[in-house]
Scaffold this active site. Structure first.
Site, PDB file in Angstrom:
ATOM      1  N   ASP A  36       0.503  26.862 -27.095  1.00  9.39           N
ATOM      2  CA  ASP A  36      -0.625  25.948 -27.280  1.00  9.39           C
ATOM      3  C   ASP A  36      -1.568  26.538 -28.321  1.00  9.39           C
ATOM      4  O   ASP A  36      -1.661  27.774 -28.457  1.00  9.39           O
ATOM      5  CB  ASP A  36      -1.364  25.724 -25.956  1.00  9.39           C
ATOM      6  CG  ASP A  36      -2.161  24.423 -25.941  1.00  9.39           C
ATOM      7  OD1 ASP A  36      -1.743  23.480 -25.243  1.00  9.39           O
ATOM      8  OD2 ASP A  36      -3.195  24.346 -26.625  1.00  9.39           O
ATOM      9  N   ASP A  74      -0.374  27.514 -33.391  1.00 11.33           N
ATOM     10  CA  ASP A  74      -0.663  26.176 -33.890  1.00 11.33           C
ATOM     11  C   ASP A  74       0.640  25.579 -34.415  1.00 11.33           C
ATOM     12  O   ASP A  74       1.292  26.173 -35.284  1.00 11.33           O
ATOM     13  CB  ASP A  74      -1.701  26.282 -35.018  1.00 11.33           C
ATOM     14  CG  ASP A  74      -2.221  24.944 -35.504  1.00 11.33           C
ATOM     15  OD1 ASP A  74      -1.541  23.923 -35.299  1.00 11.33           O
ATOM     16  OD2 ASP A  74      -3.313  24.928 -36.112  1.00 11.33           O
ATOM     17  N   VAL A  75       1.022  24.415 -33.908  1.00 14.30           N
ATOM     18  CA  VAL A  75       2.278  23.809 -34.358  1.00 14.30           C
ATOM     19  C   VAL A  75       2.250  23.456 -35.841  1.00 14.30           C
ATOM     20  O   VAL A  75       3.309  23.230 -36.447  1.00 14.30           O
ATOM     21  CB  VAL A  75       2.630  22.563 -33.524  1.00 14.30           C
ATOM     22  CG1 VAL A  75       2.921  22.934 -32.082  1.00 14.30           C
ATOM     23  CG2 VAL A  75       1.546  21.495 -33.612  1.00 14.30           C
ATOM     24  N   ASN A 101       5.673  18.428 -27.329  1.00 18.29           N
ATOM     25  CA  ASN A 101       4.655  17.646 -26.634  1.00 18.29           C
ATOM     26  C   ASN A 101       3.283  17.713 -27.287  1.00 18.29           C
ATOM     27  O   ASN A 101       2.451  16.825 -27.061  1.00 18.29           O
ATOM     28  CB  ASN A 101       4.565  18.143 -25.184  1.00 18.29           C
ATOM     29  CG  ASN A 101       3.347  17.609 -24.454  1.00 18.29           C
ATOM     30  OD1 ASN A 101       3.331  16.467 -24.016  1.00 18.29           O
ATOM     31  ND2 ASN A 101       2.319  18.438 -24.329  1.00 18.29           N
ATOM     32  N   SER A 154       4.736   7.759 -27.775  1.00 20.34           N
ATOM     33  CA  SER A 154       3.691   6.971 -27.113  1.00 20.34           C
ATOM     34  C   SER A 154       4.112   5.513 -27.153  1.00 20.34           C
ATOM     35  O   SER A 154       4.986   5.117 -27.952  1.00 20.34           O
ATOM     36  CB  SER A 154       2.361   7.153 -27.875  1.00 20.34           C
ATOM     37  OG  SER A 154       1.404   6.185 -27.512  1.00 20.34           O
ATOM     38  N   TYR A 171      -2.542   8.037 -35.764  1.00 22.19           N
ATOM     39  CA  TYR A 171      -1.866   8.239 -34.488  1.00 22.19           C
ATOM     40  C   TYR A 171      -0.657   7.317 -34.380  1.00 22.19           C
ATOM     41  O   TYR A 171       0.452   7.754 -34.036  1.00 22.19           O
ATOM     42  CB  TYR A 171      -2.841   7.976 -33.341  1.00 22.19           C
ATOM     43  CG  TYR A 171      -2.272   8.222 -31.967  1.00 22.19           C
ATOM     44  CD1 TYR A 171      -2.241   9.503 -31.427  1.00 22.19           C
ATOM     45  CD2 TYR A 171      -1.765   7.179 -31.193  1.00 22.19           C
ATOM     46  CE1 TYR A 171      -1.724   9.737 -30.158  1.00 22.19           C
ATOM     47  CE2 TYR A 171      -1.242   7.401 -29.939  1.00 22.19           C
ATOM     48  CZ  TYR A 171      -1.222   8.682 -29.420  1.00 22.19           C
ATOM     49  OH  TYR A 171      -0.693   8.907 -28.165  1.00 22.19           O
ATOM     50  N   LYS A 175       3.279   8.511 -34.269  1.00 24.13           N
ATOM     51  CA  LYS A 175       4.135   8.251 -33.115  1.00 24.13           C
ATOM     52  C   LYS A 175       5.342   7.390 -33.484  1.00 24.13           C
ATOM     53  O   LYS A 175       6.427   7.538 -32.893  1.00 24.13           O
ATOM     54  CB  LYS A 175       3.318   7.606 -31.991  1.00 24.13           C
ATOM     55  CG  LYS A 175       2.241   8.518 -31.404  1.00 24.13           C
ATOM     56  CD  LYS A 175       2.814   9.811 -30.841  1.00 24.13           C
ATOM     57  CE  LYS A 175       1.769  10.631 -30.090  1.00 24.13           C
ATOM     58  NZ  LYS A 175       2.335  11.862 -29.504  1.00 24.13           N
ATOM     59  N   THR A 206      -5.182  12.413 -18.624  1.00 25.03           N
ATOM     60  CA  THR A 206      -5.341  13.763 -19.147  1.00 25.03           C
ATOM     61  C   THR A 206      -6.638  13.829 -19.938  1.00 25.03           C
ATOM     62  O   THR A 206      -7.237  12.797 -20.257  1.00 25.03           O
ATOM     63  CB  THR A 206      -4.173  14.127 -20.084  1.00 25.03           C
ATOM     64  OG1 THR A 206      -4.283  13.346 -21.286  1.00 25.03           O
ATOM     65  CG2 THR A 206      -2.825  13.854 -19.432  1.00 25.03           C
TER      66      THR A 206
END
Length: 270
Positions: A36, A74-75, A101, A154, A171, A175, A206
């Site tokens: 993460d 960090d991805v 994820n 999503s 976003y 996705k 979440t």
């Protein structure tokens, strides 16, 4: 213990869906490499996970008797991500399962925000997933033992949205882009018995959803009033984790290239 002897590499694992996936897969015998960023991204518009959150994921997995290697990375940084994965493999063994994820949802109102929403959400959600799979897949192919890659998309990866702010557009684009990545990887990796699928949740309870910015967005969009066909307002992380577990396991051994909604009928109703 349907994942006994397996190792799962999970990004965004410090809280929310990522932690839930780590714990659920550990309950079924998997060891976990948990990654993460554990830092905020200004454009996200809400606090992200902390190092203490990642420690709690470690605590919960270890309480089940599972092995876990946790790392802050960090991805968006492929070098740091690869180093985190390599350290996890050294500690726990080679990866059988990837759960890509990590993601953000910068749904700030028009005229509000840092100005970096479009770039950041694509960098984290789309490029970050690309980096994650590119870090793990070559060794999975070389090992020759097959495996499963599950990508968190999503309902916004299957439908359009009604607000055209940079963050919402980014976003949605990210996705949808994950579906394209998944379908190509599903074909490219199939000869190596590596399955690749996307999961498409609707609203899940979440911190990414339960914050003032997101709640303001939901109130501004009439399509988000009673969005589900089934009589439920919000899904739980565990609902998504069960789908991830199934896709990761041999129960889904011939399932690849699938866009799996876990959405209480959201997409069908749209």
């Amino acid at each position: 213990m349907i994942l006994a002897g397996k190792v799962a590499f999970i990004t965004g694992a410090a809280r929310g869906q990522g932690r839930s996936h780590a714990v659920r897969l550990a309950q079924e015998g998997a060891d976990i490499i948990a990654v993460d960023i554990c830092a905020d991204i200004d454009s996200a518009g809400y606090p992200l996970a902390t190092p203490d959150d990642l420690k709690e994921t470690v605590r919960q997995v270890e309480a089940l008797g599972g092995g876990i290697h946790a790392a802050v990375a960090d991805v968006r940084d492929p070098v740091a991500l690869q180093a985190a994965l390599d350290a996890g493999v050294a500690a726990l063994g080679p990866v059988d399962i990837v759960v890509a994820n990590a993601g953000i949802a910068p749904f700030s109102a028009a005229g509000v925000g840092s100005g970096n929403e479009w770039r950041d959400v694509l960098d984290v959600n789309l490029t970050g997933t690309y980096n994650t799979v590119r870090a793990a897949a070559p060794a999975m192919v070389e090992r020759g033992a097959g495996g499963s890659i599950v990508i968190t998309s999503s309902t916004a990866g299957l439908t359009g949205m009604s607000v055209d702010t940079p963050g919402v557009l980014g976003y949605t684009a990210s996705k949808h882009g994950l579906v394209g990545l998944m379908r190509t990887w599903a074909n490219a990796l199939a000869p190596h018995r590596i399955r690749v699928n996307t999961v498409h949740p609707s609203g899940v309870g979440t911190p990414m959803v339960m914050n003032d910015m997101m709640l303001g967005f939901l109130r501004s969009d009439p399509n988000m009033v009673n969005p589900h066909a089934l009589p439920v307002a919000m899904l739980e992380c565990s609902d998504i984790s069960e789908a991830v577990l199934w896709l990761a396991s041999d129960h889904a051994r011939y399932v690849t290239g699938v866009t799996l909604p876990v959405d209480a009928g959201f997409v069908n109703k749209r």
